[in-house]
Motif scaffolding. Structure first.
Motif, PDB file in Angstrom:
ATOM      1  N   LEU A  17       0.827  -1.206   0.000  1.00  0.00           N
ATOM      2  CA  LEU A  17       0.000   0.000   0.000  1.00  0.00           C
ATOM      3  C   LEU A  17       0.862   1.256   0.000  1.00  0.00           C
ATOM      4  CD1 LEU A  17      -2.900  -0.885   2.493  1.00  0.00           C
ATOM      5  CD2 LEU A  17      -2.999  -0.805   0.013  1.00  0.00           C
ATOM      6  N   ILE A  72      -3.377   3.853   7.483  1.00  0.00           N
ATOM      7  CA  ILE A  72      -2.930   2.482   7.173  1.00  0.00           C
ATOM      8  C   ILE A  72      -1.799   2.074   8.117  1.00  0.00           C
ATOM      9  CG2 ILE A  72      -1.717   1.073   5.445  1.00  0.00           C
ATOM     10  CD1 ILE A  72      -3.326   2.743   3.307  1.00  0.00           C
ATOM     11  N   THR A  79      -5.221  -2.534   7.947  1.00  0.00           N
ATOM     12  CA  THR A  79      -6.395  -2.698   7.072  1.00  0.00           C
ATOM     13  C   THR A  79      -7.564  -1.830   7.552  1.00  0.00           C
ATOM     14  OG1 THR A  79      -7.042  -4.631   8.361  1.00  0.00           O
ATOM     15  CG2 THR A  79      -5.834  -5.052   6.331  1.00  0.00           C
ATOM     16  N   PRO A  80      -7.355  -0.532   7.723  1.00  0.00           N
ATOM     17  CA  PRO A  80      -8.487   0.300   8.153  1.00  0.00           C
ATOM     18  C   PRO A  80      -9.581   0.324   7.086  1.00  0.00           C
ATOM     19  CG  PRO A  80      -6.688   1.685   7.398  1.00  0.00           C
ATOM     20  CD  PRO A  80      -6.169   0.280   7.417  1.00  0.00           C
ATOM     21  N   VAL A  81     -10.815   0.497   7.531  1.00  0.00           N
ATOM     22  CA  VAL A  81     -11.925   0.629   6.583  1.00  0.00           C
ATOM     23  C   VAL A  81     -12.159   2.116   6.331  1.00  0.00           C
ATOM     24  CG1 VAL A  81     -14.375   0.188   6.197  1.00  0.00           C
ATOM     25  CG2 VAL A  81     -12.976  -1.494   7.411  1.00  0.00           C
ATOM     26  N   PHE A  82     -12.121   2.494   5.087  1.00  0.00           N
ATOM     27  CA  PHE A  82     -12.321   3.895   4.740  1.00  0.00           C
ATOM     28  C   PHE A  82     -13.783   4.117   4.351  1.00  0.00           C
ATOM     29  CE2 PHE A  82      -7.809   3.144   4.088  1.00  0.00           C
ATOM     30  CZ  PHE A  82      -7.254   4.247   4.720  1.00  0.00           C
ATOM     31  N   GLU A  85     -15.888   9.094   0.941  1.00  0.00           N
ATOM     32  CA  GLU A  85     -15.862   8.786  -0.497  1.00  0.00           C
ATOM     33  C   GLU A  85     -14.515   9.128  -1.142  1.00  0.00           C
ATOM     34  OE1 GLU A  85     -17.928   7.113  -2.500  1.00  0.00           O
ATOM     35  OE2 GLU A  85     -19.029   6.668  -0.686  1.00  0.00           O
ATOM     36  N   LYS A  88     -11.994   6.598  -0.158  1.00  0.00           N
ATOM     37  CA  LYS A  88     -12.226   5.324  -0.858  1.00  0.00           C
ATOM     38  C   LYS A  88     -11.696   5.401  -2.293  1.00  0.00           C
ATOM     39  CE  LYS A  88     -16.705   4.469   0.098  1.00  0.00           C
ATOM     40  NZ  LYS A  88     -17.978   3.756   0.124  1.00  0.00           N
ATOM     41  N   ALA A  89     -11.909   6.565  -2.902  1.00  0.00           N
ATOM     42  CA  ALA A  89     -11.429   6.749  -4.282  1.00  0.00           C
ATOM     43  C   ALA A  89      -9.909   6.667  -4.333  1.00  0.00           C
ATOM     44  CB  ALA A  89     -11.901   8.088  -4.818  1.00  0.00           C
ATOM     45  N   ALA A  92      -8.741   3.175  -3.940  1.00  0.00           N
ATOM     46  CA  ALA A  92      -8.914   2.449  -5.209  1.00  0.00           C
ATOM     47  C   ALA A  92      -7.739   2.705  -6.133  1.00  0.00           C
ATOM     48  CB  ALA A  92     -10.218   2.854  -5.884  1.00  0.00           C
ATOM     49  N   CYS A  93      -7.260   3.938  -6.150  1.00  0.00           N
ATOM     50  CA  CYS A  93      -6.075   4.263  -6.964  1.00  0.00           C
ATOM     51  C   CYS A  93      -4.854   3.519  -6.434  1.00  0.00           C
ATOM     52  CB  CYS A  93      -5.776   5.762  -6.915  1.00  0.00           C
ATOM     53  SG  CYS A  93      -6.974   6.776  -7.743  1.00  0.00           S
ATOM     54  N   MET A  95      -4.737   0.836  -4.756  1.00  0.00           N
ATOM     55  CA  MET A  95      -4.851  -0.616  -4.952  1.00  0.00           C
ATOM     56  C   MET A  95      -4.602  -1.043  -6.395  1.00  0.00           C
ATOM     57  SD  MET A  95      -5.342  -2.228  -2.173  1.00  0.00           S
ATOM     58  CE  MET A  95      -5.888  -3.842  -2.768  1.00  0.00           C
ATOM     59  N   ASN A  96      -4.584  -0.077  -7.292  1.00  0.00           N
ATOM     60  CA  ASN A  96      -4.335  -0.399  -8.693  1.00  0.00           C
ATOM     61  C   ASN A  96      -2.902  -0.949  -8.843  1.00  0.00           C
ATOM     62  OD1 ASN A  96      -4.967  -0.523 -11.339  1.00  0.00           O
ATOM     63  ND2 ASN A  96      -4.918   1.664 -11.717  1.00  0.00           N
TER      64      ASN A  96
ATOM     65  N   TYR B 129     -10.231  -4.398   0.751  1.00  0.00           N
ATOM     66  CA  TYR B 129      -9.147  -3.947  -0.140  1.00  0.00           C
ATOM     67  C   TYR B 129      -9.238  -4.702  -1.469  1.00  0.00           C
ATOM     68  CZ  TYR B 129      -7.224  -1.068   3.468  1.00  0.00           C
ATOM     69  OH  TYR B 129      -7.068  -0.078   4.398  1.00  0.00           O
ATOM     70  N   CYS B 215     -14.121   3.426  -6.302  1.00  0.00           N
ATOM     71  CA  CYS B 215     -14.650   4.499  -7.143  1.00  0.00           C
ATOM     72  C   CYS B 215     -13.754   4.842  -8.321  1.00  0.00           C
ATOM     73  CB  CYS B 215     -14.908   5.734  -6.305  1.00  0.00           C
ATOM     74  SG  CYS B 215     -16.154   5.464  -5.067  1.00  0.00           S
ATOM     75  N   ARG B 216     -12.780   5.637  -8.081  1.00  0.00           N
ATOM     76  CA  ARG B 216     -12.073   6.210  -9.203  1.00  0.00           C
ATOM     77  C   ARG B 216     -10.609   5.790  -9.224  1.00  0.00           C
ATOM     78  NH1 ARG B 216     -14.243  10.352 -12.261  1.00  0.00           N
ATOM     79  NH2 ARG B 216     -16.342  10.635 -11.553  1.00  0.00           N
TER      80      ARG B 216
END
Lengths: 172, 218
Positions: A17, A72, A79-82, A85, A88-89, A92-93, A95-96, B129, B215-216
């Motif tokens: 991460l 984190i 593994t915190p929960v976000f 929004e 979270k976005a 997601a980036c 985690m890519n 995750y 999301c993004r």
């Protein structure tokens, strides 16, 4: 950032991460560099890079990324929960490309170097260099230039918090 | 070629249409990227005129070649782990987020995933995750290879009541959500991967939260 032999699943999760967070930040920085070059900024590439880092740290994604990274690192199992929004976005980036990053941190310095050179940096250059049509509109160009200027002006007063902000502060 | 596809797709007038572009599966190899995009665009209009509220490309049935995932194929350019398109993922598992009393109102369907043929998947590495991967992702391929053959093809339930605010596109697909354990994959649910700026919303008849969990991407 520690790399290599991170076989503890939570530890390697954290390392992956962090690597992802650095990648995302650098992608935004590279995007700023590309926009500046497109607009016609001239001069030492190092100075343009520093301007982009300052801009992203103070007026871009830097503080959001730093906040996510702190949560984190501080979480017991990383593994915190976000719920927010925007966070979270950002996750997601981050985690890519997680699988490759995790594999790199689990397989030693050589794997890490290989990941960095053959995957991470080319990815940053490729994704960050895409300039969207809306960013070429005159008003948006002006807004961007003003924002970069304000970022540079505000930098001397910036007092980084420990963690991600300090790492970025040392970059410039 | 595009006309042929239009005719095929015009036949599919279900109110809840799932556009299985099998046409692409058999023809994509001989088409250039412009033709493929034209076919994909053709898939959208006729279905909506026929009453469809959304268009799905069934990931289990549309197989696209590696070289489609390049910059030119803007609709499917989630390439190589460096996505430049924004996306949303909505979990379609009716058991996950709905109260028992609400489940009777759900319209559900089943979808069959073959991990070897899915264009996209979402890997859950840790609770909460998630990573969106394409079938050309080498690690996804390796994990799929390690997964016992009988566990690669799985039938799962999915909610059938999700529609879109900006329903002017074809760029959404149902993908498997897979858990990653012991170097293997296990399909745990189906999810809707919505690319670009569409916003997925639940139909009125859905109760509970449709729970977008990612999301993004940049």
């Amino acid at each position: 950032m520690q790399t290599g032999e991170a076989r503890d699943p939570f530890k390697s999760h954290r390392e992956a991460l962090l690597l992802g967070a650095v990648r995302v930040f650098c992608t935004y920085v590279q995007h700023d560099v590309s926009r500046m070059l497109r607009i016609g900024f001239e001069g030492d590439p190092e100075i343009i890079f520093r301007a982009a880092v300052k801009h992203q740290m103070l007026r871009g994604q830097g503080r959001h990324i730093a906040s996510v990274v702190s949560k984190i690192i501080e979480h017991e199992t990383h593994t915190p929960v976000f719920c927010d929004e925007a966070e979270k976005a950002l996750v997601a980036c981050i985690m890519n490309g997680y699988s490759e990053a995790k594999s790199a941190v689990e397989n030693g310095p050589e794997a890490y170097e290989n990941y960095k050179n053959s995957c991470m940096i080319p990815g940053i250059m490729s994704s960050g260099s895409t300039i969207f049509p809306s960013e070429d509109v005159a008003d948006n160009v002006d807004t961007f230039i003003n924002s970069v200027r304000k970022g540079i002006d505000a930098w001397p007063a910036f007092e980084p918090k420990p963690g991600f902000e300090t790492i970025v502060h040392r970059m410039v | 070629m595009v006309e042929e596809a239009k005719k095929l797709l015009n036949k599919m007038h279900a109110t809840r249409a799932i556009a299985t572009v099998s046409y692409l599966r058999s023809n994509a190899k001989t088409m250039d990227i412009g033709q493929i995009q034209a076919v994909l665009q053709a898939a959208s209009g006729p279905l909506r005129r026929g009453g469809a509220t959304s268009v799905f490309l069934d990931a289990a049935k549309v197989c696209l070649d590696q070289d489609m995932f390049d910059e030119e194929a803007s609709v499917l350019s989630l390439s190589g782990g460096h996505s430049v398109l924004p996306y949303q993922c909505i979990l379609l598992n009716p058991n996950a987020f709905f109260q028992e009393r609400d489940k009777q109102h759900l319209k559900t369907n089943t979808v069959v995933f073959n991990l070897c043929e899915c264009d996209f998947a979402i890997i859950q590495h840790m609770p909460n995750y998630f990573e969106v991967v394409t079938r050309i992702d080498p690690i996804f391929q390796a994990l799929t290879h390690n997964t016992p053959e009988e566990e690669r093809v799985v039938k799962v339930q999915c909610i059938d009541n999700i529609s879109f605010v900006h329903d002017d596109s074809y760029d959404s697909i149902i993908v498997p959500l897979v858990a990653h354990h012991d170097n293997k994959l296990r399909v745990v649910a189906s999810a809707l991967l919505v690319v670009e700026s569409m916003t997925a919303v639940k139909d009125d008849c859905i109760f509970g939260d449709s729970m977008p969990f990612a999301c993004r991407a940049i």
